[in-house]
Design a protein around this motif. Structure first.
Motif, mmCIF file in Angstrom:
data_model
loop_
_atom_site.group_PDB
_atom_site.id
_atom_site.type_symbol
_atom_site.label_atom_id
_atom_site.label_comp_id
_atom_site.label_asym_id
_atom_site.label_seq_id
_atom_site.Cartn_x
_atom_site.Cartn_y
_atom_site.Cartn_z
ATOM 1 N N GLN A 56 0.840 -1.191 0.000
ATOM 2 C CA GLN A 56 0.000 0.000 0.000
ATOM 3 C C GLN A 56 0.877 1.244 0.000
ATOM 4 O OE1 GLN A 56 -3.238 0.322 2.822
ATOM 5 N NE2 GLN A 56 -3.470 -1.900 2.909
ATOM 6 N N ASP A 57 0.500 2.217 -0.803
ATOM 7 C CA ASP A 57 1.228 3.479 -0.873
ATOM 8 C C ASP A 57 0.689 4.449 0.168
ATOM 9 O OD1 ASP A 57 2.716 2.567 -3.055
ATOM 10 O OD2 ASP A 57 1.154 3.206 -4.455
ATOM 11 N N CYS A 58 1.497 4.778 1.146
ATOM 12 C CA CYS A 58 1.196 5.855 2.103
ATOM 13 C C CYS A 58 -0.116 5.665 2.865
ATOM 14 C CB CYS A 58 1.177 7.208 1.410
ATOM 15 S SG CYS A 58 2.692 7.602 0.551
ATOM 16 N N SER A 59 -0.547 4.438 3.065
ATOM 17 C CA SER A 59 -1.755 4.250 3.872
ATOM 18 C C SER A 59 -1.637 2.975 4.691
ATOM 19 C CB SER A 59 -3.008 4.203 2.992
ATOM 20 O OG SER A 59 -3.077 3.003 2.284
ATOM 21 N N GLU A 60 -2.415 2.920 5.714
ATOM 22 C CA GLU A 60 -2.498 1.738 6.569
ATOM 23 C C GLU A 60 -3.973 1.386 6.680
ATOM 24 O OE1 GLU A 60 -0.468 2.669 10.212
ATOM 25 O OE2 GLU A 60 1.487 2.710 9.229
ATOM 26 N N GLY A 92 4.940 -7.704 7.742
ATOM 27 C CA GLY A 92 4.712 -6.601 8.681
ATOM 28 C C GLY A 92 4.280 -5.311 8.020
ATOM 29 N N LYS A 93 4.112 -5.325 6.707
ATOM 30 C CA LYS A 93 3.716 -4.115 5.977
ATOM 31 C C LYS A 93 2.258 -4.222 5.531
ATOM 32 C CE LYS A 93 8.309 -2.987 4.310
ATOM 33 N NZ LYS A 93 8.644 -2.071 5.331
ATOM 34 N N TYR A 94 1.682 -3.054 5.251
ATOM 35 C CA TYR A 94 0.319 -3.011 4.737
ATOM 36 C C TYR A 94 0.357 -3.270 3.240
ATOM 37 C CZ TYR A 94 -1.337 -1.393 9.191
ATOM 38 O OH TYR A 94 -1.651 -1.319 10.523
ATOM 39 N N ILE A 95 -0.504 -4.181 2.798
ATOM 40 C CA ILE A 95 -0.512 -4.593 1.399
ATOM 41 C C ILE A 95 -1.913 -4.502 0.812
ATOM 42 C CG2 ILE A 95 1.465 -6.142 1.662
ATOM 43 C CD1 ILE A 95 -0.641 -8.481 1.575
ATOM 44 N N CYS A 96 -1.975 -4.571 -0.491
ATOM 45 C CA CYS A 96 -3.229 -4.671 -1.231
ATOM 46 C C CYS A 96 -3.138 -5.932 -2.077
ATOM 47 C CB CYS A 96 -3.413 -3.435 -2.106
ATOM 48 S SG CYS A 96 -4.975 -3.448 -2.994
ATOM 49 N N LEU A 97 -4.120 -6.783 -1.945
ATOM 50 C CA LEU A 97 -4.143 -8.065 -2.628
ATOM 51 C C LEU A 97 -5.382 -8.107 -3.523
ATOM 52 C CD1 LEU A 97 -2.578 -10.838 -2.420
ATOM 53 C CD2 LEU A 97 -4.300 -11.513 -0.777
#
Length: 123
Positions: free
Chosen positions: A59-63, A108-113
């Motif tokens: 994810q770019d710049c978001s959680e 440990g990072k926020y991702i988009c799947l």
């Protein structure tokens, strides 16, 4: 493998494997490829999630945590945090060992799947 108790909300009369379930006050229309017993609307059942064909990026710049259906199909955009081989969407967790093998650097990072088809199995 994470197990969830859901309420079956709808059966598609045309597509036998299509079901709409309620989980944590979220409605999901999914593909139920494995169900070895008769099921009825408005009854509770235990299920597990799996997915077929997906694309993943950080994810770019978001959680953000979210589960969004794409194009009235079984496709979903899942946003959440990656922990090893599991993504936590805030609604459910879905596990696939390929996540840790191929995307371990995003642990440990926020991702988009982007999932081509979200499947469930009735236990």
């Amino acid at each position: 493998m994470n197990k969830y108790e859901i309420i079956l909300r709808k059966l598609n009369p045309t597509i036998e494997e299509e079901v709409t379930i309620e989980l944590n006050k979220t409605m999901l229309t999914v593909f139920a490829g494995i169900c070895s017993y008769p099921i009825q609307v408005d009854q509770s059942y235990w299920i597990t999630f799996s997915m077929s064909d997906f694309e993943l990026h950080e994810q770019d710049c978001s959680e953000e945590y979210s589960v969004i259906r794409v194009n009235n199909a079984y496709s979903y955009e899942l946003k959440g945090i990656l922990n090893g081989d599991t993504i936590d969407t805030g609604v459910f967790k879905i596990q696939d060992e390929y996540l840790s093998f191929e995307f371990g650097y995003l642990d440990g990072k926020y991702i988009c799947l982007y999932v081509d088809r979200l499947d469930i199995e009735f236990l």
